[in-house]
Design an enzyme around this catalytic site. Structure first.
Site, mmCIF file in Angstrom:
data_model
loop_
_atom_site.group_PDB
_atom_site.id
_atom_site.type_symbol
_atom_site.label_atom_id
_atom_site.label_comp_id
_atom_site.label_asym_id
_atom_site.label_seq_id
_atom_site.Cartn_x
_atom_site.Cartn_y
_atom_site.Cartn_z
ATOM 1 N N SER A 109 -2.619 -5.221 -1.641
ATOM 2 C CA SER A 109 -3.096 -3.853 -1.816
ATOM 3 C C SER A 109 -2.620 -3.320 -3.166
ATOM 4 O O SER A 109 -1.625 -3.800 -3.722
ATOM 5 C CB SER A 109 -2.528 -3.009 -0.686
ATOM 6 N N SER A 110 -3.309 -2.299 -3.657
ATOM 7 C CA SER A 110 -2.939 -1.733 -4.961
ATOM 8 C C SER A 110 -1.579 -1.026 -4.923
ATOM 9 O O SER A 110 -1.012 -0.727 -5.972
ATOM 10 C CB SER A 110 -4.015 -0.755 -5.444
ATOM 11 N N CYS A 111 -1.038 -0.789 -3.720
ATOM 12 C CA CYS A 111 0.265 -0.094 -3.666
ATOM 13 C C CYS A 111 1.434 -1.004 -4.048
ATOM 14 O O CYS A 111 2.571 -0.565 -4.118
ATOM 15 C CB CYS A 111 0.497 0.544 -2.314
ATOM 16 N N TYR A 138 5.374 -1.228 3.021
ATOM 17 C CA TYR A 138 4.164 -2.042 2.995
ATOM 18 C C TYR A 138 4.091 -2.817 1.676
ATOM 19 O O TYR A 138 3.787 -4.017 1.652
ATOM 20 C CB TYR A 138 2.958 -1.113 3.139
ATOM 21 N N LYS A 142 3.897 -6.890 0.928
ATOM 22 C CA LYS A 142 2.747 -7.491 0.246
ATOM 23 C C LYS A 142 3.181 -8.238 -1.027
ATOM 24 O O LYS A 142 2.587 -9.260 -1.387
ATOM 25 C CB LYS A 142 1.700 -6.421 -0.067
ATOM 26 N N HIS A 181 -6.479 6.280 6.750
ATOM 27 C CA HIS A 181 -6.485 6.609 5.333
ATOM 28 C C HIS A 181 -7.368 7.846 5.123
ATOM 29 O O HIS A 181 -8.023 8.326 6.039
ATOM 30 C CB HIS A 181 -7.012 5.429 4.512
HETATM 31 P P1 GDP Z 1 -2.373 6.418 0.030
HETATM 32 O O1 GDP Z 1 -3.514 6.034 -0.868
HETATM 33 O O2 GDP Z 1 -1.437 5.302 0.327
HETATM 34 O O3 GDP Z 1 -1.662 7.632 -0.486
HETATM 35 O O4 GDP Z 1 -2.974 6.748 1.461
HETATM 36 P P2 GDP Z 1 -4.017 7.799 2.102
HETATM 37 O O5 GDP Z 1 -5.403 7.277 2.016
HETATM 38 O O6 GDP Z 1 -3.498 8.078 3.476
HETATM 39 O O7 GDP Z 1 -3.891 9.139 1.252
HETATM 40 C C1 GDP Z 1 -4.492 9.304 0.001
HETATM 41 C C2 GDP Z 1 -4.394 10.751 -0.468
HETATM 42 O O8 GDP Z 1 -5.264 11.574 0.325
HETATM 43 C C3 GDP Z 1 -2.986 11.369 -0.342
HETATM 44 O O9 GDP Z 1 -2.780 12.202 -1.463
HETATM 45 C C4 GDP Z 1 -3.121 12.239 0.918
HETATM 46 O O10 GDP Z 1 -2.213 13.314 0.940
HETATM 47 C C5 GDP Z 1 -4.558 12.728 0.764
HETATM 48 N N1 GDP Z 1 -5.174 13.242 1.991
HETATM 49 C C6 GDP Z 1 -5.824 14.434 2.090
HETATM 50 N N2 GDP Z 1 -6.228 14.642 3.345
HETATM 51 C C7 GDP Z 1 -5.867 13.561 4.064
HETATM 52 C C8 GDP Z 1 -6.027 13.187 5.430
HETATM 53 O O11 GDP Z 1 -6.575 13.928 6.251
HETATM 54 N N3 GDP Z 1 -5.531 11.976 5.808
HETATM 55 C C9 GDP Z 1 -4.909 11.135 4.919
HETATM 56 N N4 GDP Z 1 -4.478 9.935 5.356
HETATM 57 N N5 GDP Z 1 -4.724 11.468 3.622
HETATM 58 C C10 GDP Z 1 -5.193 12.657 3.204
#
Ligand code: GDP
Length: 313
Positions: A109-111, A138, A142, A181
């Site tokens: 993953s990109s993380c 995570y 990875k 996500h």
């Molecule tokens: P990340 O890419 O590992 O940070 O994972 P996420 O996909 O969970 O979150 C991506 C971004 O979207 C972060 O800045 C979250 O705070 C934002 N975000 C906004 N609304 C939501 C939501 O309802 N769910 C999640 N998972 N992220 C949200």
């Protein structure tokens, strides 16, 4: 060039969004897909995995099995995100090697990249700085997976490769608001707000972080491309090539869903890493590029959600 036609390929994680997309794509190349029933094979147990791989005559393995989740799930279950992912990848890679399987693709993953690495993130940014704390568990697992593939290549000459996809979305995603996500969460929130006539949807954080999104079918296509074309120790990024702020993504999702209310922010939730746009130059130079636009991908994913779990809500 690795010929896939007629090969027996174990897709570990075949029920997940990426694994199922990879299995569909490999079947179209004439592969015989092998899958492990999760009621019988616990990928976290070495003995289960070794017994499963045994002497099945598997030619190649795709490691799409993982404990995955969004920002909140990562933060609240650090033990599972580290332990499960370490065990799953170590068991599969070691069992494949023992069974004499010479071709394996590991998915990360990109993380894995440092929080403040220069953007777009190039493959050589790995291990050059501290990780983003919300998903370091995570990420560490990875990174260990990439290193395992490199170690078996260096010591035993195994042709094991790693691909690092950006944030993925598409049919079969997890739409649970606590563990998902951002993309499936926004689709569900916009849909439910529309259904109930709510005046607003709530977005976590400030909406300013930027993320890159790739459709799972595009990702599967890139992975098959890499299985056919790539052999090397270094992992390869699988990106879309462009990113978008969470606020703009929310607007795009609301438009696709047909929700016209307000967008409000829950600032008690974290933003996570400010940006993680990948460089996909290496993959493009090899001759691959994505086909599904973000807008089309969102509409298709929303339609899948409606057909499979959103209907009547
Ligand atoms: P990340 O890419 O590992 O940070 O994972 P996420 O996909 O969970 O979150 C991506 C971004 O979207 C972060 O800045 C979250 O705070 C934002 N975000 C906004 N609304 C939501 C939501 O309802 N769910 C999640 N998972 N992220 C949200």
């Amino acid at each position: 060039m690795y010929r896939l036609e007629g090969r027996k390929v174990w897709v570990a994680g075949h029920r997940g969004m990426v694994g199922s997309a990879v299995a569909r794509r490999l079947a179209s190349e004439g592969c015989e897909i092998v899958s492990a029933d999760r009621r019988i094979v616990d990928l976290k147990r070495q003995a289960d995995v070794e017994a499963f791989v045994g002497d099945k005559g598997i030619d190649a393995v795709v490691v799409a099995a993982a404990k995955v989740g969004g920002i909140l799930a990562n933060e609240t279950q650090p033990a599972e995100f580290l332990y499960d992912n370490l065990m799953i990848e170590a068991n599969i890679i070691e069992a494949s090697h023992r069974a004499g399987i010479d071709r394996l693709l590991f998915l990360g993953s990109s993380c894995i990249y440092p929080k403040f690495a220069p953007q777009p993130l190039t493959e050589d940014a790995l291990l050059t700085g501290p990780l983003e704390p919300t998903n370091e568990w995570y990420a560490v697992a990875k990174i260990a997976g990439i290193k395992l593939c490199q170690a078996y290549r260096a010591q035993y000459g195994r042709d094991y490769i790693s691909a690092m996809p950006t944030n993925l979305y598409g049919p079969g995603d997890n739409f649970d608001l606590q563990s998902s996500h951002v993309m499936p969460a926004l689709i569900r929130k916009a849909h439910e707000a529309k259904q109930t006539g709510a005046s607003a949807i709530t977005v976590w954080g400030t909406g300013t972080p930027r993320r890159e999104f790739l459709h799972a079918d595009d990702c599967a296509d890139a992975l098959v491309f890499l299985l056919q074309q790539y052999s090397g120790a270094e992992h390869v990024n699988v990106g879309f090539g462009d990113d978008i702020s969470i606020l703009d993504l929310t607007r795009l999702v609301c438009e696709a869903v047909g929700f016209e209310g307000e967008i409000v922010h829950d600032l008690s939730k974290k933003d996570g890493t400010p940006r993680k746009l990948m460089s996909n130059v290496r993959l493009r130079e090899m001759g691959w590029e994505p086909r599904i636009s973000l807008r089309d991908g969102i509409v298709e994913t929303y339609n899948w959600f409606l057909a499979n779990q959103g209907a009547g809500q």
